[in-house]
Scaffold this active site. Sequence first.
Site, PDB file in Angstrom:
ATOM      1  CG  ASP A 307      30.489 -52.440 -38.586  1.00 13.83           C
ATOM      2  OD1 ASP A 307      30.419 -51.433 -39.308  1.00 13.83           O
ATOM      3  OD2 ASP A 307      29.722 -53.407 -38.689  1.00 13.83           O
ATOM      4  CD  GLU A 348      26.622 -47.635 -23.461  1.00 14.60           C
ATOM      5  OE1 GLU A 348      25.812 -48.389 -22.866  1.00 14.60           O
ATOM      6  OE2 GLU A 348      26.925 -47.768 -24.661  1.00 14.60           O
ATOM      7  CB  ALA A 379      13.671 -44.679 -30.718  1.00 19.84           C
ATOM      8  CD  GLN A 380       9.608 -42.985 -30.165  1.00 21.16           C
ATOM      9  OE1 GLN A 380       9.788 -43.460 -29.034  1.00 21.16           O
ATOM     10  NE2 GLN A 380       9.556 -43.725 -31.270  1.00 21.16           N
ATOM     11  CB  SER A 381      12.655 -39.168 -25.089  1.00 19.17           C
ATOM     12  OG  SER A 381      13.290 -40.342 -24.590  1.00 19.17           O
ATOM     13  CB  SER A 384      17.331 -42.827 -19.737  1.00 19.36           C
ATOM     14  OG  SER A 384      18.717 -42.683 -19.458  1.00 19.36           O
TER      15      SER A 384
END
Length: 682
Positions: A307, A348, A379-381, A384
Site C-alpha cells: 500500500d 492536510e 463523503a457526499q460533498s 470542506s
Amino acid sequence: MSRKQLALFEPTLVVQALKEAVKKLNPQAQWRNPVMFIVWIGSLLTTCISIAMASGVMPGNALFSAAISGWLWVTVLFANFAEALAEGRSKAQANSLKGVKKTAFARKLREPKYGAAADKVPADQLRKGDIVLVEAGDIIPCDGEVIEGGASVDESAITGESAPVIRESGGDFASVTGGTRILSDWLVIECSVNPGETFLDRMIAMVEGAQRRKTPNEIALTILLIALTIVFLLATATLWPFSAWGGNAVSVTVLVALLVCLIPTTIGGLLSAIGVAGMSRMLGANVIATSGRAVEAAGDVDVLLLDKTGTITLGNRQASEFIPAQGVEEKALADAAQLASLADETPEGRSIVILAKQRFNLRERDVQSLHATFVPFTAQSRMSGINIDNRMIRKGSVDAIRRHVEANGGHFPADVDQKVDQVARQGATPLVVVEGSRVLGVIALKDIVKGGIKERFAQLRKMGIKTVMITGDNRLTAAAIAAEAGVDDFLAEATPEAKLALIRQYQAEGRLVAMTGDGTNDAPALAQADVAVAMNSGTQAAKEAGNMVDLDSNPTKLIEVVHIGKQMLMTRGSLTTFSIANDVAKYFAIIPAAFAATYPQLNALNIMRLHSPDSAILSAVIFNALIIVFLIPLALKGVSYKPLTASAMLRRNLWIYGLGGLLVPFIGIKVIDLLLTICGLV
C-alpha cells in the site's frame, strides 16, 4: 513495539529444556525424527553390547564400548535439548499472553442495544452471536464487532503498544479482541467466535507450537536426510562382511559409531529447532504466524504488493505549493485556502495553514474570532470550507469543486484543468479552492516518500523480489510516486476486485505473492495471497482471511516478514550444507581407524595422524555430539542475513558453511584426540 526479547540461554529455560530433553528419550518422541531415531537405536544397541562385555557374555573392550554408548546418548540428548529450548522460548512468550486471559464475568444483553436488560454470565460461556456490554474499566470478554458505541481501548496486553486506540461501530475500526481493556465510555459488542476460538486462544496455541506442522520444504529436506541415512546404513552394513572376510572383523560398536558419524545428525538434530525458532522470531517482530508454512512461504515470496499510504509514503500529505488560477494573486489563493482550513484538523488541513503562514505570514486567525461558520468535509460533498461574512470558500477534489462551480452558475477554467494535470504528473494530489463560483487555484498536496525506502526496494530487486505499489490515486499521480519511490510497478485506482485479479495474475505466472490489508474489502485478496499479513487494528474478516497478524498494525512490516522468512530458509540451507560437509571430514577420521588393521592401505587416509584407532573413533563421536550444542545459537537466532542475489547468496554460503563444514571437524577432532591422549583416556 516489540516484546521484550528473551536471553538465548535463559537459566530457567535451560533447566526446563534439560528436563524435556530427558522426557523426549521415549521411542514415540524419537520416531518423529527418523535421523535421530537411528542414533537412538544405535545408543540402545551399544548400551546392551557394553553391558554384555562388562558381564563377560561378549568379548571386547567394555570401557571403550561404554564410552561410545554414552556419547551417543549425549548426541540424542543434545538434539532433544535444541528442540526443547526452542519450544521453551516459544512457550515463555505464550505465557505472557496467557496472563491476559482472565476468568471473568460478562454482561450479556437480552436485546442488542445499550440500556437493555443484562445477565451476568461467565465469559467462557459466551457463544458466537451473543451480545455483551462493556464499560470503562472492563476487560473485553470475547472477540467481536462493535455494533453500538465508541470507546478508547488499551490493547497493550496483545500488541505491546501502550497508546490506546479508538474502537467504534461501523467502518474498519469495529473489531475488538478479547483480553483488551476499555479505558473510557462503553461498547455493545457482538461476539464473533465460540469459546476456545478467540484470537488470543489461537495466538497462544500457535506460539506454543502445539499446532506446528512440518512445512513442505521441511518435509522435502527430511526425505533427503532419510534417503542419505538409508544409503549410509546399507553401506555400513556391508562393511562388516568385508572386514570379516579380510580376517579382522570390525566390532558392531565401531560400525554403529561410523554410521552415526556419517549420517546427517547435525541438521537432523537441529531441524525442528530451526522451524520453531522461525515462528518465535516472527513473534519477536510482533507478528503472529498461523503456521510454519506461512513463515516458509514468506521466504519464497517474489512479489510484494505494498500500500502506498503508510508503507511507501509517510501517510500524511503535506501542502507544498499554492498554484493560482489565471488573474489571481498567489497571496489571495493562500488567504482563501488558509481560511477554509482554519478548523480543519486533518494533517492536510493543518499543513495548508502552516504553508500560508510560512509563505505570506498569515497568522493569528481562528474561526471563532472571525465569527465564521466551518463547513466540515462529508463523503457526499467531498469538500470542506468556511462561510465568513458574504464569502463562501470551499476546497476539495477537482470533480467536487467542478460540480459546485457549475451548480452555482460558474465555469471551471481550462487553465486550472491544466494546472491540476501538472500537479498530478508531479506525483502530488491537487486540491482546488473556490470562492462562490470563482475558482482561485490549486493546492498541491504532496505525499512524502519515506527516507531510505528507495534503497530498500533496490535491495529487494537484487534478491529477485518485484515490488508493486497499490494506491487509489489516479494513474498520473501513481506513476510519479512510483518513479520517485523506485518500485517496479504500480496499480492505480485500486479496487478490491483489481487487487484480487492482480494477485491471481501473478500466481498464474508461478509467483508467490505477499500483501497486507486491514479492511473487510481486503479479505478476498488476503485469502488469495500466499503471505497475507492482516493488521491487528483491522476487521475480524481481514484477520481471519490472512495467515499472519501484525500486532503493531504497521504496513511496512511486510518487508521485515519477508526478511525473517528468508532468514529461516537460509539457516536451514546453511546448516544442511555444514552438516553434509562435516560428514566428509569425519570419513577421514573413522574409516582409516576402523579398517586399517584389515586393509593397511587405508592408512594413507589418516591425514590427521590421530593417536590410535580407538581415540579416532571416540573423538569423532564426541565431536559429532558437541557440534550440535555449538550450533544451537545459530539455529535459534538464524544466520546473518544480507540482501543478495540468489547466486551471490549461494556462493557466500558455500564458502562459509561448506568450507567451514570441512575444516571445523578436522580441527575439532584433532583437538579432542589430543585432549584424550594427554588425559590418558585412550
